[in-house]
Motif scaffolding. Structure first.
Motif, PDB file in Angstrom:
ATOM      1  N   ASP A   1       0.816  -1.208   0.000  1.00  0.00           N
ATOM      2  CA  ASP A   1       0.000   0.000   0.000  1.00  0.00           C
ATOM      3  C   ASP A   1       0.854   1.263   0.000  1.00  0.00           C
ATOM      4  O   ASP A   1       0.346   2.357  -0.233  1.00  0.00           O
TER       5      ASP A   1
ATOM      6  N   HIS B   1      -2.800   4.651  -1.516  1.00  0.00           N
ATOM      7  CA  HIS B   1      -3.779   3.572  -1.611  1.00  0.00           C
ATOM      8  C   HIS B   1      -4.789   3.611  -0.472  1.00  0.00           C
ATOM      9  O   HIS B   1      -5.959   3.249  -0.661  1.00  0.00           O
TER      10      HIS B   1
ATOM     11  N   SER C   1       0.329   3.176   4.959  1.00  0.00           N
ATOM     12  CA  SER C   1      -0.705   2.220   5.333  1.00  0.00           C
ATOM     13  C   SER C   1      -1.450   2.740   6.551  1.00  0.00           C
ATOM     14  O   SER C   1      -0.925   3.564   7.312  1.00  0.00           O
TER      15      SER C   1
END
Length: 266
Positions: free
Chosen positions: A65, A187, A232
């Motif tokens: 991510d 992400h 993340s």
């Protein structure tokens, strides 16, 4: 992005290149209003000379991510100098300027970039919730904080590339926002680019205010704005991504995953 106020700091992904920081932090001179607080060589030279610049060939690895999402082309190289975006905003608080690296042309111009910065710093859920006020000045003012949209290569040279991911950072009284991230986001914020941009501003300004990194405290809760959400919002993945680097906080792989959150006030 651990903060050590007004000195270069090492935070894994926000590692300042020593040769470049010397220009801003060791000269002992304050530039006149409207001039950049720091100048770096053209990124082709700066990246080559930076201690933690990207290697010529990266080893193959699995996607995480933390990787830059797919999207439009990003401004890879800039001049290493910054232009001040004209305009003011607010009347009280810490004076800040909004700047764009020369050679970087945002798709809709400089003004929309400045508008996002202004919105983030003035919002009731922003750092105002913790008692911090900001007012924007331009070339006629004397900023105590500079918020700079920065090309991919310059951001990597200034922020470091020990971890092979694009990131932003705060160095001294300047925030360097990676144009690669500004255009593509992260992400964790898929489908919410405006939210990611707000997060990036608030996270790096948080370092300017003296805040260090945090982790996800409760599974499913909004992530702290000082969590490294660019990489993340899951403690397990964040611990794996940053393993072996100093992030200024102990990241325990405890299975907790937070929801992305751009605001200091949750």
């Amino acid at each position: 992005m651990r903060v050590q106020p007004f000195v270069p700091y090492l935070t894994g992904v926000c590692l300042a290149a020593t040769a470049l920081l010397a220009l801003e932090l060791h000269q002992g001179e304050r530039p006149t209003a409207g001039e950049p607080a720091a100048q770096v060589p053209p990124p082709s030279r700066a990246v080559a000379g930076a201690r933690s610049a990207a290697p010529a060939a990266e080893p193959q690895r699995f996607r995480t991510d933390a990787d830059l999402p797919a999207g439009p082309p990003v401004p890879q190289r800039g001049a290493g100098t910054w232009r001040v975006v004209p305009g003011t905003f607010g009347t009280t608080g810490t004076p800040y300027s909004v700047e764009v690296e020369d050679g970087v042309v945002p798709p809709r111009g400089d003004a929309p970039f400045a508008a996002v910065v202004d919105h983030a710093l003035a919002h009731p859920r922003g750092w105002r919730s913790a008692g911090h006020a900001f007012r924007r000045v331009d070339a006629s003012g004397s900023p105590q904080l500079r918020i700079r949209l920065t090309s991919q290569d310059t951001a990597r040279a200034l922020c470091g590339f020990e971890l092979p991911y694009d990131t932003s950072c705060r160095i001294g009284s300047s925030v360097y926002l990676s144009a690669a991230r500004w255009l593509r986001g992260a992400h964790a914020f898929t489908g919410n680019l405006r939210g990611y941009r707000t997060y990036a501003v608030n996270h790096e300004v948080g370092h300017f205010l003296g805040h260090g990194h945090e982790t996800c405290p409760v599974d499913g809760a909004p992530a702290p704005v000082m969590m490294q959400q660019t990489f993340s919002t899951a403690n397990d993945e964040l611990a794996a991504i940053t393993s072996g680097t100093d992030q200024g906080v102990a990241i325990t792989p405890d299975g907790r995953t937070c929801a992305p959150n751009p605001w200091p006030a949750r």
